[in-house]
Design an enzyme around this catalytic site. Sequence first.
Site, PDB file in Angstrom:
ATOM      1  N   GLU A   1       0.828  -1.225   0.000  1.00 35.51           N
ATOM      2  CA  GLU A   1       0.000   0.000   0.000  1.00 35.51           C
ATOM      3  C   GLU A   1       0.858   1.268   0.000  1.00 35.51           C
ATOM      4  O   GLU A   1       0.542   2.267   0.642  1.00 35.51           O
ATOM      5  CB  GLU A   1      -1.024  -0.040   1.138  1.00 35.51           C
TER       6      GLU A   1
HETATM    7  N1  COS Z   1      -6.258  11.921  -3.874  1.00 34.07           N
HETATM    8  C1  COS Z   1      -6.798  12.371  -5.029  1.00 34.07           C
HETATM    9  N2  COS Z   1      -6.063  12.544  -6.155  1.00 34.07           N
HETATM   10  C2  COS Z   1      -4.756  12.250  -6.102  1.00 34.07           C
HETATM   11  C3  COS Z   1      -4.132  11.789  -4.942  1.00 34.07           C
HETATM   12  C4  COS Z   1      -4.949  11.626  -3.790  1.00 34.07           C
HETATM   13  N3  COS Z   1      -4.460  11.175  -2.632  1.00 34.07           N
HETATM   14  N4  COS Z   1      -2.822  11.588  -5.185  1.00 34.07           N
HETATM   15  C5  COS Z   1      -2.626  11.928  -6.478  1.00 34.07           C
HETATM   16  N5  COS Z   1      -3.794  12.310  -7.023  1.00 34.07           N
HETATM   17  C6  COS Z   1      -4.054  12.792  -8.387  1.00 34.07           C
HETATM   18  C7  COS Z   1      -3.244  14.035  -8.691  1.00 34.07           C
HETATM   19  O1  COS Z   1      -3.929  15.211  -8.295  1.00 34.07           O
HETATM   20  C8  COS Z   1      -3.120  13.938 -10.190  1.00 34.07           C
HETATM   21  O2  COS Z   1      -4.310  14.369 -10.820  1.00 34.07           O
HETATM   22  P1  COS Z   1      -4.389  15.773 -11.651  1.00 34.07           P
HETATM   23  O3  COS Z   1      -3.297  15.718 -12.662  1.00 34.07           O
HETATM   24  O4  COS Z   1      -5.769  15.760 -12.212  1.00 34.07           O
HETATM   25  O5  COS Z   1      -4.176  16.849 -10.620  1.00 34.07           O
HETATM   26  C9  COS Z   1      -3.031  12.449 -10.419  1.00 34.07           C
HETATM   27  O6  COS Z   1      -3.601  11.815  -9.307  1.00 34.07           O
HETATM   28  C10 COS Z   1      -1.617  11.963 -10.612  1.00 34.07           C
HETATM   29  O7  COS Z   1      -0.899  12.338  -9.481  1.00 34.07           O
HETATM   30  P2  COS Z   1       0.662  12.632  -9.522  1.00 34.07           P
HETATM   31  O8  COS Z   1       0.986  13.562 -10.649  1.00 34.07           O
HETATM   32  O9  COS Z   1       1.061  13.041  -8.155  1.00 34.07           O
HETATM   33  O10 COS Z   1       1.218  11.180  -9.917  1.00 34.07           O
HETATM   34  P3  COS Z   1       2.657  10.546  -9.785  1.00 34.07           P
HETATM   35  O11 COS Z   1       2.868   9.672 -10.939  1.00 34.07           O
HETATM   36  O12 COS Z   1       3.673  11.599  -9.455  1.00 34.07           O
HETATM   37  O13 COS Z   1       2.494   9.529  -8.528  1.00 34.07           O
HETATM   38  C11 COS Z   1       2.268   8.727  -6.305  1.00 34.07           C
HETATM   39  C12 COS Z   1       1.942   9.825  -7.323  1.00 34.07           C
HETATM   40  C13 COS Z   1       3.733   8.363  -6.280  1.00 34.07           C
HETATM   41  C14 COS Z   1       1.894   9.323  -4.964  1.00 34.07           C
HETATM   42  C15 COS Z   1       1.382   7.499  -6.624  1.00 34.07           C
HETATM   43  O14 COS Z   1       1.741   6.923  -7.862  1.00 34.07           O
HETATM   44  C16 COS Z   1       1.432   6.432  -5.564  1.00 34.07           C
HETATM   45  O15 COS Z   1       0.797   6.558  -4.517  1.00 34.07           O
HETATM   46  N6  COS Z   1       2.151   5.327  -5.842  1.00 34.07           N
HETATM   47  C17 COS Z   1       2.152   4.180  -4.968  1.00 34.07           C
HETATM   48  C18 COS Z   1       0.992   3.311  -5.254  1.00 34.07           C
HETATM   49  C19 COS Z   1       0.853   2.232  -4.244  1.00 34.07           C
HETATM   50  O16 COS Z   1       0.531   2.494  -3.097  1.00 34.07           O
HETATM   51  N7  COS Z   1       1.078   1.000  -4.685  1.00 34.07           N
HETATM   52  C20 COS Z   1       0.850  -0.128  -3.863  1.00 34.07           C
HETATM   53  C21 COS Z   1      -0.295  -0.851  -4.468  1.00 34.07           C
HETATM   54  S1  COS Z   1      -1.491  -1.366  -3.364  1.00 34.07           S
HETATM   55  S2  COS Z   1      -0.629  -2.890  -2.466  1.00 34.07           S
END
Ligand code: COS
Length: 380
Positions: free
Chosen positions: A363
């Site tokens: 996660e």
């Molecule tokens: N709530 C709502 N929207 C969100 C958000 C949140 N918590 N986090 C990101 N977003 C939205 C952003 O606002 C963006 O949308 P807009 O372009 O319309 O503004 C979009 O999602 C993409 O976000 P971002 O540009 O930040 O994407 P990145 O590729 O930089 O990645 C991370 C963001 C690294 C935070 C994300 O990919 C992540 O959480 N990765 C890990 C995933 C994970 O937990 N994997 C385990 C799987 S489950 S076992």
Amino acid sequence: MDFSLTEEHLMIREAARDFARTELLPGVIERDENQVFPDELVKKMGELGFMGIMVDPKYGGSGMDTISYVLIMEELSKIDASASVIVSVNNSLVCYGIEKYGTEEQKQKYLTKLATGEYVGAFCLSEPEAGSDATSQKTTAIDKGDHYVINGTKNWITNGGRSDVYLVIAQTDREKGHRGINAFIVEKGTPGFDIGPKEDKLGIRGSDTHTLQFNDVKVPKENRIGEDGFGFKFAMKTLSGGRIGIAAQALGIASGAYELALEYSKVRKAFGTEICNHQAVAFKLADMYTEIEAARHLVMKAAWEKDQGLNHDMSSAMAKLYASKVAMEQTVEAVQIHGGNGFVKEYHVERLMRDAKITQIYEGTSEIQKIVISRGVIKG
Ligand code: COS
């Protein structure tokens, strides 16, 4: 500011503690050793309301708050982190995702069964090349009018072989990037949906982790969650709550190991006295207790924010980052306090130490939590 738990919270914690000691503890070593999924125990947890803790009673849930969820997760995780991750994924990823963003039909059809434990759910975001980099989804969901066709591979899926309902994230329109991603409810047994072999893991070995294959899997349009292109935001929003569950799991693993170490240090003698009387051990106990309390405050704050309807992206990331670090470090200390016995399965702490590691990975790894926190800090 009130740090005390309500009478109701205390009763819920007691019920979870009692269940963990009487039902999860017997057989936990064997389930870990032989990678046995606790089917019967999942049914019992469903009867107790642990599979739909925060779900509205009108959909068969317990209607409790996130604080209650955290208390239950901590107590289950002290004894059996494999059982608690089944609870966590079902509650905060699958039930929450459908209740918050699903249609009334989806809630009636799936949530009512997931919340009672009749069904188990899985959340399918990770792929061989899209774990931390979650926007790089290679699984596709092509729009064919009244249905979608899904192709691709998902891996490290918790409850992968045992679920009835799978929330699957896939790319519909690559040109739109993350805005072209969708989330779908896929039922077990849908033609073309195959469950691959079970992973042989370091820890949480009683949970069921699989790779899933999707070969031309037809999913009706009414099984999409939210508007077209909502899938990535759906995953991020859902994971924000999921991370509170994993933080609570880490807290439980740490406090379970601490409690065992404290008990052991009061009976084990060396140099003519119980080892807790040696400062080398007493100071370890002091550090463990302090760090676990600090983790508990972060976890409770994140849960409280979620209950208040506040944005909890940062607080859940901080809770998970810190609680998982504490779980890893303090389970190592608990093994150390147990000495040679700590290396032996019947003393339980070696299992908790192995189970702790995954809380820094799933996660969202600790490094991903730092991305979320640092972006929030910089943005202000
Ligand atoms: N709530 C709502 N929207 C969100 C958000 C949140 N918590 N986090 C990101 N977003 C939205 C952003 O606002 C963006 O949308 P807009 O372009 O319309 O503004 C979009 O999602 C993409 O976000 P971002 O540009 O930040 O994407 P990145 O590729 O930089 O990645 C991370 C963001 C690294 C935070 C994300 O990919 C992540 O959480 N990765 C890990 C995933 C994970 O937990 N994997 C385990 C799987 S489950 S076992």
